[in-house]
Scaffold this motif. Structure first.
Motif, PDB file in Angstrom:
ATOM      1  N   LEU A  40      33.228  33.726  50.618  1.00 34.98           N
ATOM      2  CA  LEU A  40      34.059  32.516  50.669  1.00 34.98           C
ATOM      3  C   LEU A  40      33.640  31.631  51.839  1.00 34.98           C
ATOM      4  N   SER A  45      34.222  28.238  47.795  1.00 39.47           N
ATOM      5  CA  SER A  45      34.825  28.195  46.467  1.00 39.47           C
ATOM      6  C   SER A  45      35.306  29.600  46.126  1.00 39.47           C
ATOM      7  N   ARG A  46      36.603  29.743  45.877  1.00 38.36           N
ATOM      8  CA  ARG A  46      37.149  31.062  45.556  1.00 38.36           C
ATOM      9  C   ARG A  46      36.485  31.630  44.308  1.00 38.36           C
ATOM     10  N   HIS A  47      36.315  30.780  43.319  1.00 37.24           N
ATOM     11  CA  HIS A  47      35.697  31.226  42.065  1.00 37.24           C
ATOM     12  C   HIS A  47      34.281  31.752  42.306  1.00 37.24           C
ATOM     13  N   ASP A  48      33.473  30.977  43.032  1.00 35.26           N
ATOM     14  CA  ASP A  48      32.103  31.406  43.316  1.00 35.26           C
ATOM     15  C   ASP A  48      32.089  32.657  44.186  1.00 35.26           C
ATOM     16  N   GLU A  50      34.313  35.013  44.228  1.00 32.92           N
ATOM     17  CA  GLU A  50      34.651  36.153  43.367  1.00 32.92           C
ATOM     18  C   GLU A  50      33.429  36.604  42.574  1.00 32.92           C
ATOM     19  N   ASP A  51      32.667  35.628  42.057  1.00 35.81           N
ATOM     20  CA  ASP A  51      31.448  35.973  41.323  1.00 35.81           C
ATOM     21  C   ASP A  51      30.454  36.693  42.220  1.00 35.81           C
ATOM     22  N   THR A  53      31.045  38.394  44.933  1.00 36.85           N
ATOM     23  CA  THR A  53      31.559  39.727  45.259  1.00 36.85           C
ATOM     24  C   THR A  53      31.251  40.706  44.135  1.00 36.85           C
ATOM     25  N   CYS A  86      24.505  34.776  47.540  1.00 35.12           N
ATOM     26  CA  CYS A  86      24.960  33.401  47.814  1.00 35.12           C
ATOM     27  C   CYS A  86      23.788  32.424  47.751  1.00 35.12           C
ATOM     28  N   GLN A  89      22.812  31.949  44.163  1.00 34.96           N
ATOM     29  CA  GLN A  89      23.779  31.128  43.454  1.00 34.96           C
ATOM     30  C   GLN A  89      23.631  29.652  43.831  1.00 34.96           C
TER      31      GLN A  89
END
Length: 196
Positions: A40, A45-48, A50-51, A53, A86, A89
């Protein structure tokens, strides 16, 4: 670290390496929040996050026989892997944006999200600590993650990265210097959130 049932992480990891899904689940519970928090910080971005993680723990499972345990913990390996995921991504998102930019929009149907997107893009371009951190080399990001953000000792970082302690110290000094240099050229708000 000790798991909920009193078993230490080293023992749990030994069972997980042998394929014990329950032990791996306990390892996940033990480090999930730390990995998510680091992702994070890197992505905002919380969504990213989570992905990332989920991918980091998938990689942990896939490479479990090669993971280095440092002082009875695998957290160093997980954090470096999180940095790598990260970066991957961010590269994928950049390629996706470039591909979308090459598509010609349909002029008969304006997209109402365009105005919102412009605002978001402006905010992303604003210099900040996250943006400056992203400009650092992978080696600098890894050393700052372990020693500054996650407060591992130089000895623990050396074991996690499989390099001598002296190399960790010199890389840490150079990474901090490079970060400070980049922050000096960035906007003042970027410097507020970072201290060396």
């Amino acid at each position: 670290m000790t798991a909920a049932g009193g078993t230490n992480e080293y023992e749990l990891w030994a069972w997980a390496v042998e394929g014990d899904a329950g032990a791996f689940g306990e390892i996940f519970d033990l480090h999930r929040d730390r990995v998510f928090g680091h992702a994070l910080r890197a992505l905002a971005s919380r969504h990213d996050a989570e992905d990332v993680t989920a991918i980091a723990f998938l990689e942990l499972w896939r490479h479990r026989r090669r993971v280095r345990v440092v002082n009875g913990s695998i957290v160093g390996w997980l954090l470096v892997t999180t940095n790598n995921v990260c970066r991957n991504q961010a590269r994928s998102a950049r390629r996706y944006r470039l591909a979308l930019a090459k598509l010609s929009p349909d002029p008969s149907h304006p997209d109402p999200a365009d105005d919102a997107g412009v605002g978001i893009d402006r905010a992303r371009r604003a210099p900040g600590v996250r943006a400056v951190f992203a400009q650092l080399s992978a080696r600098d990001q890894d050393i700052l993650t372990l020693c500054v953000l996650e407060e591992l000792t130089t000895a623990e970082a050396a074991l996690a990265l499989r390099i001598p302690i002296g190399t960790v110290k010199s890389r840490l000094y150079r990474a901090k210097s490079r970060m400070a240099e980049l922050l000096l050229t960035a906007a003042p708000e970027a410097r507020e959130g970072w201290s060396l």
